[in-house]
Design an enzyme around this catalytic site. Sequence first.
Site, PDB file in Angstrom:
ATOM      1  N   CYS A  97     -26.071 -89.575 -36.791  1.00  0.00           N
ATOM      2  CA  CYS A  97     -27.333 -88.934 -37.840  1.00  0.00           C
ATOM      3  C   CYS A  97     -25.927 -87.744 -38.530  1.00  0.00           C
ATOM      4  O   CYS A  97     -25.029 -87.063 -38.411  1.00  0.00           O
ATOM      5  CB  CYS A  97     -28.760 -88.866 -37.791  1.00  0.00           C
ATOM      6  SG  CYS A  97     -29.565 -89.797 -36.702  1.00  0.00           S
ATOM      7  N   ARG A 103     -23.061 -90.546 -42.896  1.00  0.00           N
ATOM      8  CA  ARG A 103     -23.583 -90.484 -40.972  1.00  0.00           C
ATOM      9  C   ARG A 103     -24.849 -91.069 -41.080  1.00  0.00           C
ATOM     10  O   ARG A 103     -24.957 -92.223 -40.202  1.00  0.00           O
ATOM     11  CB  ARG A 103     -23.633 -89.252 -40.720  1.00  0.00           C
ATOM     12  CG  ARG A 103     -22.177 -88.336 -40.396  1.00  0.00           C
ATOM     13  CD  ARG A 103     -22.819 -87.219 -40.701  1.00  0.00           C
ATOM     14  NE  ARG A 103     -22.815 -86.351 -39.264  1.00  0.00           N
ATOM     15  CZ  ARG A 103     -21.934 -87.190 -38.026  1.00  0.00           C
ATOM     16  NH1 ARG A 103     -20.755 -86.910 -38.550  1.00  0.00           N
ATOM     17  NH2 ARG A 103     -21.872 -87.201 -36.875  1.00  0.00           N
ATOM     18  N   TRP A 132     -29.468 -92.803 -39.523  1.00  0.00           N
ATOM     19  CA  TRP A 132     -28.787 -93.724 -38.744  1.00  0.00           C
ATOM     20  C   TRP A 132     -29.828 -94.052 -37.605  1.00  0.00           C
ATOM     21  O   TRP A 132     -29.783 -93.712 -36.421  1.00  0.00           O
ATOM     22  CB  TRP A 132     -27.269 -93.873 -38.623  1.00  0.00           C
ATOM     23  CG  TRP A 132     -27.471 -95.226 -38.473  1.00  0.00           C
ATOM     24  CD1 TRP A 132     -26.663 -95.992 -38.833  1.00  0.00           C
ATOM     25  CD2 TRP A 132     -26.359 -95.709 -37.218  1.00  0.00           C
ATOM     26  NE1 TRP A 132     -26.223 -96.876 -39.016  1.00  0.00           N
ATOM     27  CE2 TRP A 132     -26.094 -97.201 -36.980  1.00  0.00           C
ATOM     28  CE3 TRP A 132     -26.815 -95.296 -36.150  1.00  0.00           C
ATOM     29  CZ2 TRP A 132     -25.367 -97.832 -36.949  1.00  0.00           C
ATOM     30  CZ3 TRP A 132     -26.307 -96.067 -34.966  1.00  0.00           C
ATOM     31  CH2 TRP A 132     -25.389 -97.545 -35.377  1.00  0.00           C
ATOM     32  N   ASN A 145     -28.989 -85.694 -33.860  1.00  0.00           N
ATOM     33  CA  ASN A 145     -27.894 -86.434 -34.338  1.00  0.00           C
ATOM     34  C   ASN A 145     -27.040 -86.686 -32.736  1.00  0.00           C
ATOM     35  O   ASN A 145     -26.720 -85.941 -31.802  1.00  0.00           O
ATOM     36  CB  ASN A 145     -26.905 -86.050 -34.882  1.00  0.00           C
ATOM     37  CG  ASN A 145     -25.559 -86.691 -35.018  1.00  0.00           C
ATOM     38  OD1 ASN A 145     -25.557 -88.331 -34.815  1.00  0.00           O
ATOM     39  ND2 ASN A 145     -24.852 -86.132 -35.076  1.00  0.00           N
ATOM     40  N   GLY A 146     -27.586 -88.273 -32.477  1.00  0.00           N
ATOM     41  CA  GLY A 146     -27.836 -88.686 -30.589  1.00  0.00           C
ATOM     42  C   GLY A 146     -28.297 -89.571 -30.095  1.00  0.00           C
ATOM     43  O   GLY A 146     -29.475 -90.176 -31.197  1.00  0.00           O
ATOM     44  N   GLU A 190      -6.598-106.011 -40.245  1.00  0.00           N
ATOM     45  CA  GLU A 190      -7.306-104.925 -41.438  1.00  0.00           C
ATOM     46  C   GLU A 190      -7.558-105.510 -42.618  1.00  0.00           C
ATOM     47  O   GLU A 190      -8.880-104.639 -42.886  1.00  0.00           O
ATOM     48  CB  GLU A 190      -6.463-103.385 -41.276  1.00  0.00           C
ATOM     49  CG  GLU A 190      -6.809-103.013 -42.391  1.00  0.00           C
ATOM     50  CD  GLU A 190      -8.285-101.787 -41.586  1.00  0.00           C
ATOM     51  OE1 GLU A 190      -8.470-102.178 -40.588  1.00  0.00           O
ATOM     52  OE2 GLU A 190      -8.724-100.693 -42.580  1.00  0.00           O
ATOM     53  N   LYS A 239     -11.918-105.419 -43.653  1.00  0.00           N
ATOM     54  CA  LYS A 239     -12.819-104.400 -45.220  1.00  0.00           C
ATOM     55  C   LYS A 239     -13.149-105.296 -45.281  1.00  0.00           C
ATOM     56  O   LYS A 239     -14.229-104.848 -46.003  1.00  0.00           O
ATOM     57  CB  LYS A 239     -11.093-103.533 -45.735  1.00  0.00           C
ATOM     58  CG  LYS A 239     -10.647-102.931 -46.083  1.00  0.00           C
ATOM     59  CD  LYS A 239     -10.711-101.449 -45.477  1.00  0.00           C
ATOM     60  CE  LYS A 239     -11.710-101.229 -44.098  1.00  0.00           C
ATOM     61  NZ  LYS A 239     -10.413-100.749 -43.303  1.00  0.00           N
ATOM     62  N   GLU A 299     -16.761-105.715 -43.564  1.00  0.00           N
ATOM     63  CA  GLU A 299     -17.382-104.512 -43.717  1.00  0.00           C
ATOM     64  C   GLU A 299     -18.068-104.781 -44.944  1.00  0.00           C
ATOM     65  O   GLU A 299     -19.553-103.726 -44.598  1.00  0.00           O
ATOM     66  CB  GLU A 299     -16.805-103.600 -42.999  1.00  0.00           C
ATOM     67  CG  GLU A 299     -15.678-102.368 -43.240  1.00  0.00           C
ATOM     68  CD  GLU A 299     -15.092-101.936 -43.011  1.00  0.00           C
ATOM     69  OE1 GLU A 299     -16.382-101.214 -42.022  1.00  0.00           O
ATOM     70  OE2 GLU A 299     -13.885-101.125 -43.134  1.00  0.00           O
ATOM     71  N   HIS A 306      -2.796-123.743 -33.447  1.00  0.00           N
ATOM     72  CA  HIS A 306      -4.104-123.693 -32.143  1.00  0.00           C
ATOM     73  C   HIS A 306      -5.650-124.031 -32.424  1.00  0.00           C
ATOM     74  O   HIS A 306      -6.179-123.722 -31.221  1.00  0.00           O
ATOM     75  CB  HIS A 306      -3.380-122.678 -31.946  1.00  0.00           C
ATOM     76  CG  HIS A 306      -1.878-122.910 -31.178  1.00  0.00           C
ATOM     77  ND1 HIS A 306      -1.379-122.932 -30.664  1.00  0.00           N
ATOM     78  CD2 HIS A 306      -1.039-122.195 -32.030  1.00  0.00           C
ATOM     79  CE1 HIS A 306       0.087-123.363 -29.953  1.00  0.00           C
ATOM     80  NE2 HIS A 306       0.550-121.978 -31.117  1.00  0.00           N
ATOM     81  N   LYS A 348     -20.097 -94.258 -40.438  1.00  0.00           N
ATOM     82  CA  LYS A 348     -19.005 -93.847 -40.676  1.00  0.00           C
ATOM     83  C   LYS A 348     -18.349 -93.055 -39.104  1.00  0.00           C
ATOM     84  O   LYS A 348     -16.885 -93.902 -38.575  1.00  0.00           O
ATOM     85  CB  LYS A 348     -18.674 -91.946 -41.504  1.00  0.00           C
ATOM     86  CG  LYS A 348     -17.001 -92.066 -41.510  1.00  0.00           C
ATOM     87  CD  LYS A 348     -16.457 -93.016 -42.141  1.00  0.00           C
ATOM     88  CE  LYS A 348     -14.799 -92.288 -42.807  1.00  0.00           C
ATOM     89  NZ  LYS A 348     -14.343 -93.092 -43.269  1.00  0.00           N
TER      90      LYS A 348
END
Length: 602
Positions: free
Chosen positions: A2, A27, A74, A100-101, A477, A481, A484, A500, A597
Amino acid sequence: MCGIIGYIGDRKACDVIVSGLKRLEYRGYDSVGVVTENGGELYIRKGAGKIGELEKKLGLSELPGNRGIGHTRWATHGIPDDTNAHPHTDCTGEIALVHNGIIENYLELREELLEKGHVFRSDTDTEVIAHLIEEELKTAGDFEEALRNALNRLKGSFALGIIYSRDVEHLYFVRHESPLVLGIGNGEMFAASDVPAFLPYTNRAVFIDDGEYVILSKEGYTVKDFRTGAVREKEVHTINWSLEMAEKQGYPHFMLKEIHEEPKAVKEAIYGNIEFMGRIAEEIAEYDKIFIVAMGTSYHAGIVGKYLFQRLARKVPIVEEASEFRYEAEGVIDKNTLVIAITQSGETADTLAAIRLAKRRGAKTLSIVNVVGSMATRISDLVIYTHAGPEIGVAATKTYTTQLTVLTMLAIALARHLKTVDEDYLNTLEEDLHKLPELIEEVLGYEDELKALAEELEDKRDFFYIGRGISVATALEGALKLKEISYIHAEGLSAGELKHGPLALIEDGVPVVAVAPSGKTFDKIVSNIEEAKARKGFIISLGDNDELRKISDVFLRMPEVDELLSPVVYVVPLQLLAYHLAVLRGNDPDKPRNLAKSVTVE
Ligand code: AGP
């Protein structure tokens, strides 16, 4: 995961807090809350939603007082709703805090506090902290002692901002395994999860370490160890990020701005490291047992690092996701091991745990980090900064290309030191490295074409990205992108793997993005493209060989660049394609659903 912010001074606290929360939204953004104090009374407003929607609705900018704290959430414990939004208070309503945590022992503490008669209103782990301080206040001599006693009972990760209505002179902040930085003004003080939150007001910062708490007043700050109560001296850093760097500068999204900043960021990464890369190379040259650990995009940078180390320094690092490494690698790490951690934020929980494990086992640790003063930089033996500047968009873009840049520089320096590769080739490669900003600029010129391509592909459901050798990382990558931010299913894989299994999924019109720079496997990827084309896949190829035009539905002519440097250039159109697909599909690329993030929890 957060964002927290606090202000004490002569300004209207809510204005500073609301503007800071907007800059901290990357965040987490599922709920927001602010508390201010005026005349010994706390004013709290909070709710589920984004700050932009809630600012007016909740009247966040009408709160009175010159000190206060704020939070953008978050969710980890408890759904994102109005009740679970921070701040949380104790039973008396005199203590309010933001967090935050994760408090790992919150269930046990909650049980104990319930038995003592405390009444809980939310489902969060955070609320126990407010009640715990309230409980400790019953026996402690003062608020600070109660706070310290409470902190010493918490297990987990926490950055906290705390306001106590009876103590009108101070705010309290705490750091343990979640970031916290102070902003030092004249007659006013700030505290936040990250520097951009207070950058409009000051660029002088103090980074708080784990196990420390801060007593903040208008005039200054005292930092203490919460285990011993001892005062800690702290260094004041001057941050050279401009506010402009931390804002959108007219771009519709941070992500697009950050993609366009890549030429400059790569240049900074080169010039910021040029002088001392040789010294770092010397320090690590003796190691043959090397792990590269990282998550997400940084992990993809690690894959590029592996190819660079192999081809140039003749070393074969094992690239592992930090979340796997931290549980599996214990028995094989020793003092002869080098662990290279790659992390933009320097705060990713799994990556930090991997570094800590490496240190415990006596290994040498080198971190490649963007955020200055972050935890990874403080627990590692050696640090290379990527100098990309603040990245606000959740999707990593310029921080990836700068990670690749410094990894290339490191591999060149190592090869030079170890004399593993012809010096002339290294000199040429180094010269070409300096041309990367120009080449990125050139591919940014494809934006209109990529936007048109996005329009054509908007309704596709599955994408495949293929590459060989060092370009496998670019394929992975590119797919990440797309997933997400556009929420389209995408798979990145080595082109050789296609037949395969995944080839079974290629049918009429399925987009196959082939990353095909000239190099030793070019002919092989051409065959793989043919295989996909024969199944009527829609081929989009990126390369510098015009042969590709004949076998592709869309061909993006890339500038000529050494294969080892190609990942820095080739990923850029893939970032732009993902960006435009996300926007066309009505998504906010800066704030993808379910993501944040920096992932500061396991
Ligand atoms: C990618 O766009 C994401 N932001 C994510 O995969 C990120 O790279 C990962 O969470 C690791 O973060 P770090 O580099 O800050 O450690």
